[in-house]
Write an enzyme that holds these catalytic residues in place. Sequence first.
Site, mmCIF file in Angstrom:
data_model
loop_
_atom_site.group_PDB
_atom_site.id
_atom_site.type_symbol
_atom_site.label_atom_id
_atom_site.label_comp_id
_atom_site.label_asym_id
_atom_site.label_seq_id
_atom_site.Cartn_x
_atom_site.Cartn_y
_atom_site.Cartn_z
ATOM 1 N N ASP A 287 -32.846 31.647 -11.010
ATOM 2 C CA ASP A 287 -33.446 30.731 -12.060
ATOM 3 C C ASP A 287 -34.805 31.372 -12.170
ATOM 4 O O ASP A 287 -35.537 30.852 -13.544
ATOM 5 C CB ASP A 287 -33.259 29.358 -12.041
ATOM 6 C CG ASP A 287 -33.821 28.828 -10.514
ATOM 7 O OD1 ASP A 287 -34.363 29.762 -9.870
ATOM 8 O OD2 ASP A 287 -33.772 27.720 -10.281
ATOM 9 N N SER A 288 -35.372 32.064 -11.403
ATOM 10 C CA SER A 288 -36.799 32.669 -11.674
ATOM 11 C C SER A 288 -36.681 33.422 -13.220
ATOM 12 O O SER A 288 -37.825 34.103 -13.490
ATOM 13 C CB SER A 288 -37.258 33.431 -10.504
ATOM 14 O OG SER A 288 -36.119 34.666 -10.188
ATOM 15 N N ASP B 47 -27.819 31.933 -9.209
ATOM 16 C CA ASP B 47 -28.340 30.761 -8.877
ATOM 17 C C ASP B 47 -27.778 29.433 -9.700
ATOM 18 O O ASP B 47 -27.314 29.757 -11.132
ATOM 19 C CB ASP B 47 -29.902 30.641 -9.616
ATOM 20 C CG ASP B 47 -30.769 30.576 -8.402
ATOM 21 O OD1 ASP B 47 -30.468 30.125 -7.120
ATOM 22 O OD2 ASP B 47 -32.039 31.026 -8.581
ATOM 23 N N LYS C 209 -26.089 30.135 -5.514
ATOM 24 C CA LYS C 209 -26.925 29.652 -4.695
ATOM 25 C C LYS C 209 -27.497 28.365 -5.177
ATOM 26 O O LYS C 209 -27.570 27.905 -6.470
ATOM 27 C CB LYS C 209 -28.116 30.501 -4.656
ATOM 28 C CG LYS C 209 -29.380 29.907 -3.789
ATOM 29 C CD LYS C 209 -30.453 31.111 -3.416
ATOM 30 C CE LYS C 209 -31.416 31.276 -4.618
ATOM 31 N NZ LYS C 209 -32.197 30.339 -5.064
ATOM 32 N N GLU D 190 -30.040 24.689 -4.327
ATOM 33 C CA GLU D 190 -31.232 24.508 -3.508
ATOM 34 C C GLU D 190 -31.036 23.079 -2.802
ATOM 35 O O GLU D 190 -30.387 22.193 -3.332
ATOM 36 C CB GLU D 190 -32.394 24.235 -4.556
ATOM 37 C CG GLU D 190 -33.050 25.535 -5.081
ATOM 38 C CD GLU D 190 -34.270 25.366 -5.944
ATOM 39 O OE1 GLU D 190 -34.901 24.196 -5.879
ATOM 40 O OE2 GLU D 190 -34.638 26.545 -6.374
ATOM 41 N N GLU E 163 -37.862 29.824 1.966
ATOM 42 C CA GLU E 163 -38.753 30.106 1.011
ATOM 43 C C GLU E 163 -40.081 29.273 1.462
ATOM 44 O O GLU E 163 -40.243 28.265 1.577
ATOM 45 C CB GLU E 163 -38.702 29.701 -0.424
ATOM 46 C CG GLU E 163 -39.887 30.292 -1.325
ATOM 47 C CD GLU E 163 -39.532 30.303 -2.651
ATOM 48 O OE1 GLU E 163 -38.301 29.910 -3.346
ATOM 49 O OE2 GLU E 163 -40.432 30.327 -3.517
HETATM 50 O O1 KIV Z 1 -34.704 32.211 -8.421
HETATM 51 C C1 KIV Z 1 -35.041 32.953 -7.534
HETATM 52 O O2 KIV Z 1 -35.753 34.219 -7.777
HETATM 53 C C2 KIV Z 1 -35.100 32.558 -6.168
HETATM 54 C C3 KIV Z 1 -35.846 33.755 -5.158
HETATM 55 C C4 KIV Z 1 -37.329 33.081 -5.152
HETATM 56 C C5 KIV Z 1 -35.367 33.118 -3.907
HETATM 57 O O3 KIV Z 1 -34.376 31.570 -6.103
#
Ligand code: KIV
Length: 284
Positions: A63-64, A102, A132, A134, A201
């Site tokens: 989600d980055s 994510d 993934k 959180e 992280e």
């Molecule tokens: O979204 C992302 O890029 C991440 C990484 C920072 C692990 O979750």
Amino acid sequence: MPEPTEPTSALPPVNAQRPRRVRVQHLEAAKAAGERLTMLTAYDAMTARIFDEAGIDILLVGDSIGDNMLGHPNTIPVTMDELIPAVRAVTRATARPMVVADLPFGSYEASPTQAWESAARMLKEGGAHAVKIEGGRRVAAHAKLLTEGGIPVFGHLGLTPQSENILGGKRVQGRGEDAAGALLADALALQEAGVIGVVLEMVPAPVAQRISDQLRIPTIGIGAGAGCDGQVLVWLDMAGMGSWAPRFAKQFAQIGTELKNAAQAYAAEVRDGSFPAAEHTYWE
Ligand code: KIV
């Protein structure tokens, strides 16, 4: 004289003629063999193909994408509908890496059922191989439902950017014995729920090392020191694409400067008429 043999690895070979995907069984095997896992973010087909050729084991459609590609201030506004086309592009373009999607903020926290519905979309519409999420103990039931239903899950602990408003910003997590103990309890709960790996992280290196030593599944560090079982970076930070990168990210190239130089050179040649030259021009 015996034929030289390829060094054996717990992971599928890189650049094989018929590449095999990195799959769940390879991750624990790599940890057991002491082989460090490589993970980068990817958000499009072109860079995903390059990272596949480079032998990166896991691509995270993170989600980055929000703050790195879509012009959002952080990850919070990212939606499923923004992320799914990126996941699809990355899975289509690659043969070997495991592709992890994510689940964006608001798409899974409310209940295991909500998590199931979002994760299933990532697999059905995006072609992801894993998702993934959180959080630790608070999402362990969510992770359990997904893994029992056939969806591999990565956890994400320490600085969890989707919670930056409650964490008070992007700060190191797990400092002090109580906080470190809570992180370890979260990691063990995720492992118990069946997750296949945990991203750590911005966690002090000794804490990340302790968690890595206690888990059977691999830890993937980002700003968590060299004691993790693998490392992940946002690819723009790794390649020097932006003007800024976090302290924990090493810039292995200066792609942003190269790209700007190329664009400036192109613009100058268009303006002075030297591009296109004769060799770029069809006369008949
Ligand atoms: O979204 C992302 O890029 C991440 C990484 C920072 C692990 O979750």
